[in-house]
Design an enzyme around this catalytic site. Sequence first.
Site, PDB file in Angstrom:
ATOM      1  N   LYS A   6     -10.520  -0.692   6.032  1.00 22.48           N
ATOM      2  CA  LYS A   6      -9.578  -0.575   4.924  1.00 22.48           C
ATOM      3  C   LYS A   6      -8.212  -0.141   5.469  1.00 22.48           C
ATOM      4  O   LYS A   6      -8.116   0.813   6.239  1.00 22.48           O
ATOM      5  CB  LYS A   6     -10.095   0.445   3.908  1.00 22.48           C
ATOM      6  CG  LYS A   6      -9.312   0.477   2.601  1.00 22.48           C
ATOM      7  CD  LYS A   6      -9.944   1.458   1.614  1.00 22.48           C
ATOM      8  CE  LYS A   6      -9.155   1.501   0.315  1.00 22.48           C
ATOM      9  NZ  LYS A   6      -9.691   2.524  -0.618  1.00 22.48           N
ATOM     10  N   HIS A  11      -5.389   0.582   3.483  1.00 21.67           N
ATOM     11  CA  HIS A  11      -4.540   1.262   2.503  1.00 21.67           C
ATOM     12  C   HIS A  11      -5.358   2.371   1.828  1.00 21.67           C
ATOM     13  O   HIS A  11      -6.586   2.317   1.808  1.00 21.67           O
ATOM     14  CB  HIS A  11      -4.037   0.272   1.444  1.00 21.67           C
ATOM     15  CG  HIS A  11      -5.138  -0.350   0.634  1.00 21.67           C
ATOM     16  ND1 HIS A  11      -5.902  -1.391   1.103  1.00 21.67           N
ATOM     17  CD2 HIS A  11      -5.617  -0.054  -0.607  1.00 21.67           C
ATOM     18  CE1 HIS A  11      -6.797  -1.732   0.182  1.00 21.67           C
ATOM     19  NE2 HIS A  11      -6.645  -0.941  -0.854  1.00 21.67           N
TER      20      HIS A  11
END
Length: 224
Positions: free
Chosen positions: A104, A106
């Site tokens: 991921k 963000h």
Amino acid sequence: MEAYKQEFIEFMVDSHVLKFGDFTLKSGRKSPFFMNAGAYVTGTQLKKLGEYYAKAIHDNFGDDFDVLFGPAYKGIPLSVATTMAYSELYGKDIRYCSNRKEIKDHGDVGILLGSSIKDGDRVVIIEDVTTSGKSIEETFPIIKAQGNVEIKGLMVSLNRMEKGLGGKVSALAEIKEKYDIEARAIVTMQEVIEHLYNRPYKGQIYIDDTLKAAIDKYYETYGV
């Protein structure tokens, strides 16, 4: 056989987690039995499952660890349920951690879900079942990449008692040899057969002579 092991075998059957028939495993092997922890879907089932795992981990590895790591995806609910049970049964807060299949970039960034893992952490890995040891090849480097981490052990619910990727010793023994990780299980397939073979459970025979012959044939090729 200990009573809790008999209870756990029946719990797997009742939850439709342990099935018998014709299955193709992640390893590519054709098997007459299959164990799928993804079939634990209710709150009651997950609570009981967490308690079985917590007791097995406590009996095998004690309280001397900090993080319970459940590989994605099935290991995520296993680690959550077991950390909750561990706190309730033994009064110790264990952190849970899992990996993401995709990193991921963000918000809560990175490859890990749940707790971070840092230098000095002692980790127990939790999985549903280890057939060939293939999954640990993916999990081990992810954990080790987080820092100076000690992996205390691996706990699975069912030891299928068959050859690992090397084709000579069991998957759990191979994990011990290759990674120096103690690998344990709540029950073995031998204990499952012992408990269910030609023995009615709730009016049904789950392992009859025909299925037993298929299991024996499977173990001629893959058993240890």
